[in-house]
Design a protein around this motif. Sequence first.
Motif, PDB file in Angstrom:
ATOM      1  N   UNK A  33       0.826  -1.206   0.000  1.00 14.70           N
ATOM      2  CA  UNK A  33       0.000   0.000   0.000  1.00 14.70           C
ATOM      3  C   UNK A  33       0.861   1.257   0.000  1.00 14.70           C
ATOM      4  N   UNK A  34       1.937   1.252   0.795  1.00 17.83           N
ATOM      5  CA  UNK A  34       2.830   2.414   0.818  1.00 17.83           C
ATOM      6  C   UNK A  34       3.440   2.631  -0.568  1.00 17.83           C
ATOM      7  N   UNK A  35       3.883   1.553  -1.197  1.00 19.86           N
ATOM      8  CA  UNK A  35       4.501   1.684  -2.522  1.00 19.86           C
ATOM      9  C   UNK A  35       3.502   2.147  -3.576  1.00 19.86           C
ATOM     10  N   UNK A  36       2.249   1.713  -3.472  1.00 19.60           N
ATOM     11  CA  UNK A  36       1.222   2.186  -4.402  1.00 19.60           C
ATOM     12  C   UNK A  36       0.920   3.666  -4.173  1.00 19.60           C
ATOM     13  N   UNK A  37       0.859   4.046  -2.912  1.00 21.13           N
ATOM     14  CA  UNK A  37       0.489   5.422  -2.558  1.00 21.13           C
ATOM     15  C   UNK A  37       1.632   6.405  -2.818  1.00 21.13           C
ATOM     16  N   UNK A  38       2.863   5.957  -2.549  1.00 20.14           N
ATOM     17  CA  UNK A  38       4.047   6.807  -2.720  1.00 20.14           C
ATOM     18  C   UNK A  38       5.035   6.029  -3.599  1.00 20.14           C
ATOM     19  N   UNK A  41       8.844   5.416  -2.993  1.00 16.24           N
ATOM     20  CA  UNK A  41       9.344   4.443  -2.019  1.00 16.24           C
ATOM     21  C   UNK A  41       9.512   3.051  -2.605  1.00 16.24           C
ATOM     22  N   UNK A  42       8.972   2.808  -3.782  1.00 14.16           N
ATOM     23  CA  UNK A  42       9.150   1.516  -4.442  1.00 14.16           C
ATOM     24  C   UNK A  42      10.462   1.447  -5.212  1.00 14.16           C
ATOM     25  N   UNK A  43      11.138   2.593  -5.374  1.00 12.20           N
ATOM     26  CA  UNK A  43      12.401   2.618  -6.107  1.00 12.20           C
ATOM     27  C   UNK A  43      13.518   2.003  -5.274  1.00 12.20           C
ATOM     28  N   UNK A  44      14.447   1.306  -5.917  1.00  6.21           N
ATOM     29  CA  UNK A  44      15.535   0.657  -5.169  1.00  6.21           C
ATOM     30  C   UNK A  44      16.326   1.619  -4.285  1.00  6.21           C
ATOM     31  N   UNK A  45      16.523   2.855  -4.725  1.00  4.30           N
ATOM     32  CA  UNK A  45      17.311   3.791  -3.920  1.00  4.30           C
ATOM     33  C   UNK A  45      16.580   4.233  -2.651  1.00  4.30           C
ATOM     34  N   UNK A  46      15.291   3.908  -2.535  1.00  2.09           N
ATOM     35  CA  UNK A  46      14.532   4.263  -1.336  1.00  2.09           C
ATOM     36  C   UNK A  46      14.114   3.031  -0.537  1.00  2.09           C
ATOM     37  N   UNK A  47      14.811   1.929  -0.721  1.00  2.00           N
ATOM     38  CA  UNK A  47      14.484   0.706   0.006  1.00  2.00           C
ATOM     39  C   UNK A  47      14.659   0.897   1.516  1.00  2.00           C
ATOM     40  N   UNK A  48      15.668   1.661   1.927  1.00  2.00           N
ATOM     41  CA  UNK A  48      15.897   1.850   3.358  1.00  2.00           C
ATOM     42  C   UNK A  48      14.773   2.650   4.025  1.00  2.00           C
ATOM     43  N   UNK A  49      14.360   3.804   3.466  1.00  2.00           N
ATOM     44  CA  UNK A  49      13.237   4.508   4.093  1.00  2.00           C
ATOM     45  C   UNK A  49      11.968   3.657   4.150  1.00  2.00           C
ATOM     46  N   UNK A  50      11.702   2.872   3.117  1.00  2.00           N
ATOM     47  CA  UNK A  50      10.534   1.986   3.128  1.00  2.00           C
ATOM     48  C   UNK A  50      10.661   0.962   4.247  1.00  2.00           C
ATOM     49  N   UNK A  80       0.500  15.144   2.472  1.00  2.00           N
ATOM     50  CA  UNK A  80       1.505  15.582   1.498  1.00  2.00           C
ATOM     51  C   UNK A  80       2.905  15.542   2.104  1.00  2.00           C
ATOM     52  N   UNK A  81       3.811  14.872   1.403  1.00  2.00           N
ATOM     53  CA  UNK A  81       5.207  14.852   1.804  1.00  2.00           C
ATOM     54  C   UNK A  81       5.538  13.948   2.970  1.00  2.00           C
ATOM     55  N   UNK A  82       4.603  13.092   3.393  1.00  2.00           N
ATOM     56  CA  UNK A  82       4.877  12.250   4.560  1.00  2.00           C
ATOM     57  C   UNK A  82       4.077  10.950   4.503  1.00  2.00           C
ATOM     58  N   UNK A  83       4.531  10.018   5.295  1.00  2.00           N
ATOM     59  CA  UNK A  83       3.798   8.790   5.607  1.00  2.00           C
ATOM     60  C   UNK A  83       3.657   8.779   7.123  1.00  2.00           C
ATOM     61  N   UNK A  84       2.465   8.502   7.612  1.00  2.00           N
ATOM     62  CA  UNK A  84       2.237   8.405   9.055  1.00  2.00           C
ATOM     63  C   UNK A  84       1.605   7.052   9.332  1.00  2.00           C
TER      64      UNK A  84
END
Length: 164
Positions: A33-38, A41-50, A80-84
């Motif tokens: 769901x996070x990857x669909x919404x943002x 975050x599904x990109x390899x360079x953002x694997x750590x934040x995910x 906008x600009x965040x995940x909570x």
Amino acid sequence: MTDWVVATPPVVATWDVVDAEELAGARQELESTVCERVPALALPEHAEPLSHVILVASELVTNALRHTDGPARLDLLAPDGAIVVTVLDHRPDVPPVLSPDRDLGQGGFGLQLAVRLAEDVGWFRAEDGKQVWARFAVPTATTTEPPTPAEQPDRRPRAAADRA
């Protein structure tokens, strides 16, 4: 004078979790769901934040299951600009407690992880229990085009004669 505008970001998804098995399923669905919404975050360079979002959500739900009576509710919000991520339990009389002096192996590091990995962490008493939340900044997606074949380094194995 302008009146304050009070706005709560809409809940994107909710999972009711009663045990570790349901938590495992909720973690997988949360990641999707996070990857669909943002999409960034599904990109390899953002694997750590995910992975930080998923780990902290899991730790908060685990705390709710371990230290309160009954199920927990995990909510995902995406202002906008965040995940909570928020976790509701039904024990408003039991505040979350950081345990900085606990020995390794005794547990109690979930909130410490949340504090270290999230941008903000907090809690409040709600009408139907207590909510612990963690907020994460959303990285921006890179929009660079992939290199053309001429720009890519030659990664083919070289013959022994070419190495001389």
